[in-house]
Motif scaffolding. Structure first.
Motif, mmCIF file in Angstrom:
data_model
loop_
_atom_site.group_PDB
_atom_site.id
_atom_site.type_symbol
_atom_site.label_atom_id
_atom_site.label_comp_id
_atom_site.label_asym_id
_atom_site.label_seq_id
_atom_site.Cartn_x
_atom_site.Cartn_y
_atom_site.Cartn_z
ATOM 1 N N GLU A 70 0.844 -1.192 0.000
ATOM 2 C CA GLU A 70 0.000 0.000 0.000
ATOM 3 C C GLU A 70 0.880 1.243 0.000
ATOM 4 O OE1 GLU A 70 -2.771 0.109 3.277
ATOM 5 O OE2 GLU A 70 -3.551 -1.890 2.840
ATOM 6 N N ILE A 71 0.309 2.352 -0.480
ATOM 7 C CA ILE A 71 0.922 3.666 -0.363
ATOM 8 C C ILE A 71 0.036 4.491 0.562
ATOM 9 C CG2 ILE A 71 1.552 5.815 -1.537
ATOM 10 C CD1 ILE A 71 1.966 4.158 -4.083
ATOM 11 N N TRP A 72 0.661 5.167 1.525
ATOM 12 C CA TRP A 72 -0.052 6.081 2.414
ATOM 13 C C TRP A 72 0.491 7.486 2.197
ATOM 14 C CZ3 TRP A 72 0.285 3.102 7.735
ATOM 15 C CH2 TRP A 72 -0.418 1.893 7.619
ATOM 16 N N HIS A 73 -0.399 8.459 2.195
ATOM 17 C CA HIS A 73 -0.018 9.860 1.969
ATOM 18 C C HIS A 73 -0.632 10.715 3.074
ATOM 19 C CE1 HIS A 73 0.589 13.746 0.141
ATOM 20 N NE2 HIS A 73 1.175 13.198 -0.920
ATOM 21 N N ALA A 74 0.216 11.513 3.743
ATOM 22 C CA ALA A 74 -0.219 12.318 4.890
ATOM 23 C C ALA A 74 -0.542 13.763 4.520
ATOM 24 C CB ALA A 74 0.843 12.265 5.992
ATOM 25 N N GLY A 75 -1.097 13.981 3.350
ATOM 26 C CA GLY A 75 -1.657 15.283 3.001
ATOM 27 C C GLY A 75 -0.753 16.241 2.253
ATOM 28 N N ASP A 76 -1.397 17.289 1.733
ATOM 29 C CA ASP A 76 -0.791 18.246 0.798
ATOM 30 C C ASP A 76 -0.374 17.516 -0.481
ATOM 31 O OD1 ASP A 76 -1.355 20.408 2.375
ATOM 32 O OD2 ASP A 76 0.717 21.001 2.703
ATOM 33 N N ILE A 77 -1.353 16.859 -1.060
ATOM 34 C CA ILE A 77 -1.174 16.148 -2.323
ATOM 35 C C ILE A 77 -0.955 17.158 -3.447
ATOM 36 C CG2 ILE A 77 -2.363 14.688 -4.012
ATOM 37 C CD1 ILE A 77 -3.701 13.381 -1.437
ATOM 38 N N ILE A 114 -3.795 8.701 10.595
ATOM 39 C CA ILE A 114 -3.109 9.595 9.661
ATOM 40 C C ILE A 114 -3.886 10.906 9.602
ATOM 41 C CG2 ILE A 114 -2.263 9.978 7.308
ATOM 42 C CD1 ILE A 114 -2.348 6.941 6.877
ATOM 43 N N THR A 115 -3.178 12.010 9.724
ATOM 44 C CA THR A 115 -3.741 13.342 9.544
ATOM 45 C C THR A 115 -2.623 14.235 9.023
ATOM 46 O OG1 THR A 115 -5.144 15.039 10.550
ATOM 47 C CG2 THR A 115 -3.303 14.215 11.891
ATOM 48 N N HIS A 116 -2.962 15.376 8.486
ATOM 49 C CA HIS A 116 -1.905 16.222 7.927
ATOM 50 C C HIS A 116 -1.220 17.067 9.001
ATOM 51 C CE1 HIS A 116 0.463 18.336 5.040
ATOM 52 N NE2 HIS A 116 -0.070 19.504 5.365
ATOM 53 N N ILE A 117 -1.999 17.820 9.756
ATOM 54 C CA ILE A 117 -1.433 18.706 10.773
ATOM 55 C C ILE A 117 -1.673 18.077 12.137
ATOM 56 C CG2 ILE A 117 -1.429 21.026 11.757
ATOM 57 C CD1 ILE A 117 -2.507 22.066 9.068
ATOM 58 N N GLY A 118 -0.675 17.353 12.624
ATOM 59 C CA GLY A 118 -0.836 16.622 13.876
ATOM 60 C C GLY A 118 0.149 16.997 14.958
ATOM 61 N N GLY A 119 1.227 17.673 14.590
ATOM 62 C CA GLY A 119 2.262 17.958 15.574
ATOM 63 C C GLY A 119 3.090 16.721 15.843
ATOM 64 N N TYR A 120 3.699 16.671 17.007
ATOM 65 C CA TYR A 120 4.562 15.553 17.370
ATOM 66 C C TYR A 120 4.645 15.472 18.887
ATOM 67 C CZ TYR A 120 7.910 19.432 17.517
ATOM 68 O OH TYR A 120 8.535 20.625 17.778
ATOM 69 N N PHE A 126 1.052 6.995 14.760
ATOM 70 C CA PHE A 126 0.477 8.304 14.429
ATOM 71 C C PHE A 126 1.326 8.918 13.315
ATOM 72 C CE2 PHE A 126 0.055 12.960 15.330
ATOM 73 C CZ PHE A 126 -1.291 13.065 15.019
ATOM 74 N N ILE A 127 0.681 9.201 12.186
ATOM 75 C CA ILE A 127 1.383 9.716 11.011
ATOM 76 C C ILE A 127 0.821 11.074 10.643
ATOM 77 C CG2 ILE A 127 1.787 9.373 8.537
ATOM 78 C CD1 ILE A 127 1.568 6.323 9.114
ATOM 79 N N CYS A 128 1.716 12.033 10.417
ATOM 80 C CA CYS A 128 1.288 13.337 9.926
ATOM 81 C C CYS A 128 2.359 13.901 9.002
ATOM 82 C CB CYS A 128 0.989 14.298 11.075
ATOM 83 S SG CYS A 128 2.394 14.665 12.114
ATOM 84 N N GLY A 129 2.040 14.994 8.369
ATOM 85 C CA GLY A 129 2.962 15.684 7.473
ATOM 86 C C GLY A 129 3.078 17.131 7.896
ATOM 87 N N HIS A 130 2.924 18.031 6.946
ATOM 88 C CA HIS A 130 2.825 19.471 7.122
ATOM 89 C C HIS A 130 4.144 20.186 7.370
ATOM 90 C CE1 HIS A 130 0.822 23.279 7.696
ATOM 91 N NE2 HIS A 130 1.285 23.388 8.925
ATOM 92 N N ILE A 156 5.385 9.201 13.124
ATOM 93 C CA ILE A 156 6.182 9.307 11.901
ATOM 94 C C ILE A 156 5.697 10.496 11.082
ATOM 95 C CG2 ILE A 156 6.923 8.252 9.739
ATOM 96 C CD1 ILE A 156 6.486 5.522 10.959
ATOM 97 N N ASN A 157 6.625 11.349 10.707
ATOM 98 C CA ASN A 157 6.396 12.368 9.688
ATOM 99 C C ASN A 157 7.423 12.061 8.601
ATOM 100 O OD1 ASN A 157 6.553 14.699 8.039
ATOM 101 N ND2 ASN A 157 5.784 15.974 9.701
ATOM 102 N N PRO A 158 6.975 11.682 7.398
ATOM 103 C CA PRO A 158 7.925 11.287 6.364
ATOM 104 C C PRO A 158 8.664 12.448 5.698
ATOM 105 C CG PRO A 158 5.707 11.206 5.503
ATOM 106 C CD PRO A 158 5.591 11.531 6.973
#
Length: 169
Positions: A27-34, A80-86, A106-110, A127-129
Motif C-alpha cells: 500500500e501507499i499512504w499519503h499524509a496530506g498536501d497532495i 493519519i492526519t496532515h497537521i498533527g504535531g509531534y 500516528f502519522i502526519c505531514g505538514h 512518523i512524519n515522512p
C-alpha cells in the motif's frame, strides 16, 4: 505482513521513481498536501492508497479524502492526519483524542521535517515522512518504507531523494 510506502507533502509532484521504490510495497499512504488530483490518481494506479487531505488541497481532493483517517492494518491501529504535531507538541485539534485513545502509529505531514519519534507517554510511534515534493523549504526530499506485521512496526527505511537543486552524490 503489510509493506507500506509512506509520503507527504508532494505538492503536485509524484516522483516517477516511486514506481520502483514502492514496487514491493502493498500500500501507499499519503499524509496530506497532495496538491493535484493527478498525484492521487498516480498513487492509486500504482498501489492501493490511503490518504488524507492537507491544508493546500483543493475541493476536488477534499471531496475524495478526509482530514483524519483511523484504521487497523496488520494488527496496528493507525491514525493519519496532515497537521498533527509531534510528541510534546501535538496540534490542539488532535491532542485530546490522541491522549484519550492513542493509536499505535500516528502519522502526519505538514512540517516538511522528517521525524520518527516514539512517544512513551502514550505508547505510540510518531512518523512524519518529511516532504517528497519540490515545493517548500526542505533541502532534501524524503519518504519512508516500513512493514506492519502482526501488531509490530518494523524494517523502517528512510528514502532520500535528490535535493531540489541537484542530485545527491
Amino acid at each position: 505482513m503489510t509493506r507500506i510506502g509512506l509520503l507527504s507533502d508532494t505538492h503536485s509532484y509524484f516522483d516517477p521513481r516511486f514506481k520502483e521504490l514502492f514496487a514491493n510495497c502493498d500500500e501507499i499512504w499519503h499524509a496530506g498536501d497532495i496538491g493535484d488530483i493527478r498525484v492521487l490518481d498516480d498513487m492509486r494506479q500504482l498501489k492501493p492508497t490511503r490518504a488524507v487531505y492537507g491544508n493546500i488541497d483543493d475541493a476536488t481532493i477534499r471531496a475524495e479524502l478526509s482530514e483524519h483517517l483511523r484504521f487497523v492494518c496488520d494488527g496496528v491501529e493507525v491514525w493519519i492526519t496532515h497537521i498533527g504535531g509531534y510528541p510534546g507538541r501535538y496540534n490542539p485539534a488532535v491532542k485530546t483524542d490522541i491522549f484519550k485513545n492513542p493509536p499505535g502509529l500516528f502519522i502526519c505531514g505538514h512540517s516538511h521535517i522528517l521525524k520518527v519519534i516514539y512517544d512513551d507517554k502514550i505508547n505510540c510511534l510518531h512518523i512524519n515522512p518529511g516532504a517528497s515534493g519540490r515545493s517548500g523549504f526542505h533541502a532534501v526530499r524524503t519518504a519512508i518504507r516500513f512493514v506492519l506485521d502482526k501488531g509490530e512496526i518494523k524494517n523502517l527505511e528512510v528514502i532520500e531523494l535528490e535535493d531540489k537543486g541537484k542530485a545527491l552524490v
